[in-house]
Design a protein around this motif. Sequence first.
Motif, mmCIF file in Angstrom:
data_model
loop_
_atom_site.group_PDB
_atom_site.id
_atom_site.type_symbol
_atom_site.label_atom_id
_atom_site.label_comp_id
_atom_site.label_asym_id
_atom_site.label_seq_id
_atom_site.Cartn_x
_atom_site.Cartn_y
_atom_site.Cartn_z
ATOM 1 N N GLY A 152 9.261 9.431 6.424
ATOM 2 C CA GLY A 152 9.165 8.477 7.527
ATOM 3 C C GLY A 152 8.173 8.908 8.582
ATOM 4 O O GLY A 152 7.412 8.091 9.121
ATOM 5 N N LYS A 153 8.149 10.196 8.883
ATOM 6 C CA LYS A 153 7.184 10.721 9.861
ATOM 7 C C LYS A 153 5.758 10.581 9.353
ATOM 8 O O LYS A 153 4.850 10.228 10.106
ATOM 9 N N ASP A 159 -2.334 6.273 13.102
ATOM 10 C CA ASP A 159 -3.706 6.768 13.064
ATOM 11 C C ASP A 159 -4.683 5.728 12.539
ATOM 12 O O ASP A 159 -5.800 5.616 13.027
ATOM 13 N N VAL A 160 -4.279 4.973 11.531
ATOM 14 C CA VAL A 160 -5.184 4.019 10.898
ATOM 15 C C VAL A 160 -5.168 2.658 11.592
ATOM 16 O O VAL A 160 -6.214 2.048 11.794
ATOM 17 N N LEU A 161 -3.974 2.186 11.987
ATOM 18 C CA LEU A 161 -3.840 0.825 12.501
ATOM 19 C C LEU A 161 -3.736 0.743 14.020
ATOM 20 O O LEU A 161 -3.856 -0.342 14.583
ATOM 21 N N GLY A 162 -3.486 1.870 14.681
ATOM 22 C CA GLY A 162 -3.263 1.852 16.119
ATOM 23 C C GLY A 162 -1.774 1.793 16.411
ATOM 24 O O GLY A 162 -0.946 1.716 15.507
ATOM 25 N N VAL A 164 0.846 -1.191 0.000
ATOM 26 C CA VAL A 164 0.000 0.000 0.000
ATOM 27 C C VAL A 164 0.882 1.241 0.000
ATOM 28 O O VAL A 164 1.845 1.328 0.757
ATOM 29 N N GLY A 165 0.556 2.180 -0.897
ATOM 30 C CA GLY A 165 1.259 3.448 -0.952
ATOM 31 C C GLY A 165 0.717 4.390 0.102
ATOM 32 O O GLY A 165 -0.498 4.552 0.218
ATOM 33 N N VAL A 166 1.615 5.001 0.869
ATOM 34 C CA VAL A 166 1.216 5.881 1.968
ATOM 35 C C VAL A 166 1.853 7.252 1.760
ATOM 36 O O VAL A 166 3.075 7.360 1.704
ATOM 37 N N ASP A 167 1.003 8.286 1.622
ATOM 38 C CA ASP A 167 1.534 9.648 1.472
ATOM 39 C C ASP A 167 0.927 10.629 2.471
ATOM 40 O O ASP A 167 1.152 11.819 2.377
ATOM 41 N N GLY A 168 0.146 10.129 3.406
ATOM 42 C CA GLY A 168 -0.433 10.983 4.433
ATOM 43 C C GLY A 168 -1.761 11.602 4.070
ATOM 44 O O GLY A 168 -2.438 12.181 4.917
ATOM 45 N N ALA A 184 2.968 8.300 11.229
ATOM 46 C CA ALA A 184 1.724 8.921 11.690
ATOM 47 C C ALA A 184 0.510 8.274 11.037
ATOM 48 O O ALA A 184 -0.494 8.007 11.708
ATOM 49 N N SER A 185 0.592 7.997 9.740
ATOM 50 C CA SER A 185 -0.529 7.358 9.043
ATOM 51 C C SER A 185 -0.782 5.967 9.595
ATOM 52 O O SER A 185 -1.932 5.586 9.845
#
Length: 148
Positions: free
Chosen positions: A68-69, A77-80, A13-17, A73-74
């Motif tokens: 990385g931050k 916030d999403v997974l705990g 999964v691509g994560v960009d905030g 944070a993502s």
Amino acid sequence: MDPADVRTGDIVVGVDGSIPARSALSWAAAQARHTGARLHLIAVWEIPALHGWAPALPYDEDLAAAAGKVLSASARDVLGEQPTDLEIAESIVPGHPAQVLIDASARAALLVVGCRGHGTLTGALVGSVSQQCVRHARCPVVVVRGTW
């Protein structure tokens, strides 16, 4: 990132905030729980295109740290804080987002990306990164729309 960092069968999964990326992460986590696959989160950074002068700052360190931050944070916030029901891998990679995700798709079982959209008319269209992933990935791709 070496594409070998992605294990065969991972859900990438691509994560960009962004909110769509968080929705994609949530969807991918549910799919990973359902299938037992490892969830591989990838944040991509690149040096901004500058015309006419070279950057004086060591962008690679600052941009990698910022990516990385955003990834941390993502995920939090999403997974705990520390989900015990998921196996998770994380990669922070320099490059163009679409190309990095396409490269990662070579070994993945599934690639999941969010779609930002840009307003009422263009919001109905698939974004450039997600469009490139859909066209060129070497595994099935899920584009998640909507809000987190």
